[in-house]
Design an enzyme around this catalytic site. Sequence first.
Site, PDB file in Angstrom:
ATOM      1  N   TYR A 169      75.500 -19.983 -17.263  1.00  0.00           N
ATOM      2  CA  TYR A 169      76.519 -19.003 -16.892  1.00  0.00           C
ATOM      3  C   TYR A 169      77.890 -19.647 -16.726  1.00  0.00           C
ATOM      4  CZ  TYR A 169      72.585 -15.909 -16.228  1.00  0.00           C
ATOM      5  OH  TYR A 169      71.454 -15.151 -16.459  1.00  0.00           O
TER       6      TYR A 169
ATOM      7  N   TYR B 198      67.450  -9.206  -9.781  1.00  0.00           N
ATOM      8  CA  TYR B 198      67.539 -10.192 -10.865  1.00  0.00           C
ATOM      9  C   TYR B 198      66.128 -10.698 -11.134  1.00  0.00           C
ATOM     10  CZ  TYR B 198      68.296 -14.434 -13.512  1.00  0.00           C
ATOM     11  OH  TYR B 198      68.236 -15.401 -14.474  1.00  0.00           O
TER      12      TYR B 198
ATOM     13  N   ASP C  24      58.073  -9.778  -7.722  1.00  0.00           N
ATOM     14  CA  ASP C  24      58.722 -10.982  -8.246  1.00  0.00           C
ATOM     15  C   ASP C  24      59.093 -11.871  -7.058  1.00  0.00           C
ATOM     16  OD1 ASP C  24      60.382 -12.929  -9.208  1.00  0.00           O
ATOM     17  OD2 ASP C  24      61.694 -11.578 -10.328  1.00  0.00           O
TER      18      ASP C  24
ATOM     19  N   LYS D 274      59.939 -21.419  -9.269  1.00  0.00           N
ATOM     20  CA  LYS D 274      60.922 -22.217  -8.542  1.00  0.00           C
ATOM     21  C   LYS D 274      60.284 -23.282  -7.662  1.00  0.00           C
ATOM     22  CE  LYS D 274      64.884 -19.088  -8.717  1.00  0.00           C
ATOM     23  NZ  LYS D 274      65.685 -19.894  -9.640  1.00  0.00           N
TER      24      LYS D 274
END
Length: 439
Positions: free
Chosen positions: A33, A159, A260, A289
């Site tokens: 990004y 997200y 999620d 993660k």
Amino acid sequence: MRSQAGSTDNRWSEPRDWGRAVAFDHAHLWHPYAPMGAPVWPVVAADGVRLTLADGRRLIDGMSSWWAAIHGYNHPILNQAVGEQLGRMAHVMFGGLTHGPAIDLGRRLVDLTPAPLEKVFLCDSGSVAVEVAIKMAIQYWQGCGRPGKHRLLTVRGGYHGDTFAAMSVCDPVTGMHRLFAGLIPEQVFAPRPACRFDGPWEPSAITEFAELIAAHAGELAAVILEPIAQGAGGMWFYHPQYLREVRALCATHDVLLIADEIATGFGRTGRFLACDHAQVTPDILCLGKALTGGYMTLAATLTTDRIATVIGHGEAGCLMHGPTFMANPLACAAAVASIDLLMAGDWQTRVGAIAGQLARELEPCRRLAAVADVRVLGAIGVVETRVALDSSVLMARFVDAGVWVRPFGRLVYVMPPYVISREDLSVLTAAITRVLADI
């Protein structure tokens, strides 16, 4: 052959190497990004909660390398696990073969998650875990003879990753919908949950969601959301009762629930899973993660025996996904060691202490003119500003203050390693207060 571009000089600890190296980075390497040539700070080592830059400066890491390095860096137990596995084999295909680290990891994930979740798909990254979850939901309904149930319902502010199906359930305004209009599936979006985690529950908060799931039940394969704590879509923490209501509505309307927990799993919110705040069990669970303690890329998607059985008896006879590096032994070994290290320690006390300190020391930010809100949940501290921030400028100021913090949009946040000391955490919070006071 371009010899300069192909140089393999590994003496990156020498400052004289870095001018040309960073110039190459600016000219050739994309970063997440960011436009080509965006500012970067070369790291030559990491230990504990500190990143050592090429110029010798040492930064206290407030990001856990995007929330993954929960034990800090260069941990001897994790180093040993990876080194020992490397001595046996770095990788072997998972198609038709298996290995001990994958089996050990699968057992731990089944033991640590709610009882119905007993089928484990080990994949490459969080985005892929979400793709796999969506495929599971769609193939399940195909196996049930209801192929019309193929859409997803989610909430704004979420997200879920950068691949195409994952993008389709990210926030339609702050996500990438406009750039890829017509190419990603059109999903159904409810408003972001309005009731704060620490505020009173308002039954009206679920009204529009309830109306949407009732109206679209015949075409919905699943609801997907980040339980309790939305991450990169806005760092918003919502009331546990909202999640309970969603679970009940999914049951009423025969829609699967995908949780999620890629950002929230492994204790980040103060519970092992964020779903535990609401005592809710999803039909499909995504983890990633912190799964390997930040050592290797790895994620997992878990589901129930019922869903797996239907998929197995469906037209394809299997779940239609299979990454080349699925269940990589090095990554699985790191994950087993990371989970064991977490569970052997008093992580809940450590996360609780971080939460209390973040709440106390970020609260003064609320008085700053530029600040709209301050919120904390577990080892997540968020300061929301009134206007969008120039992240490159702020990152440079944080580096000058001796900390690594990467803001985005209107959010300055920290998710530090669980091993951070009180003193180092105070340096982080003081830097945030000081930098925001100057904007």
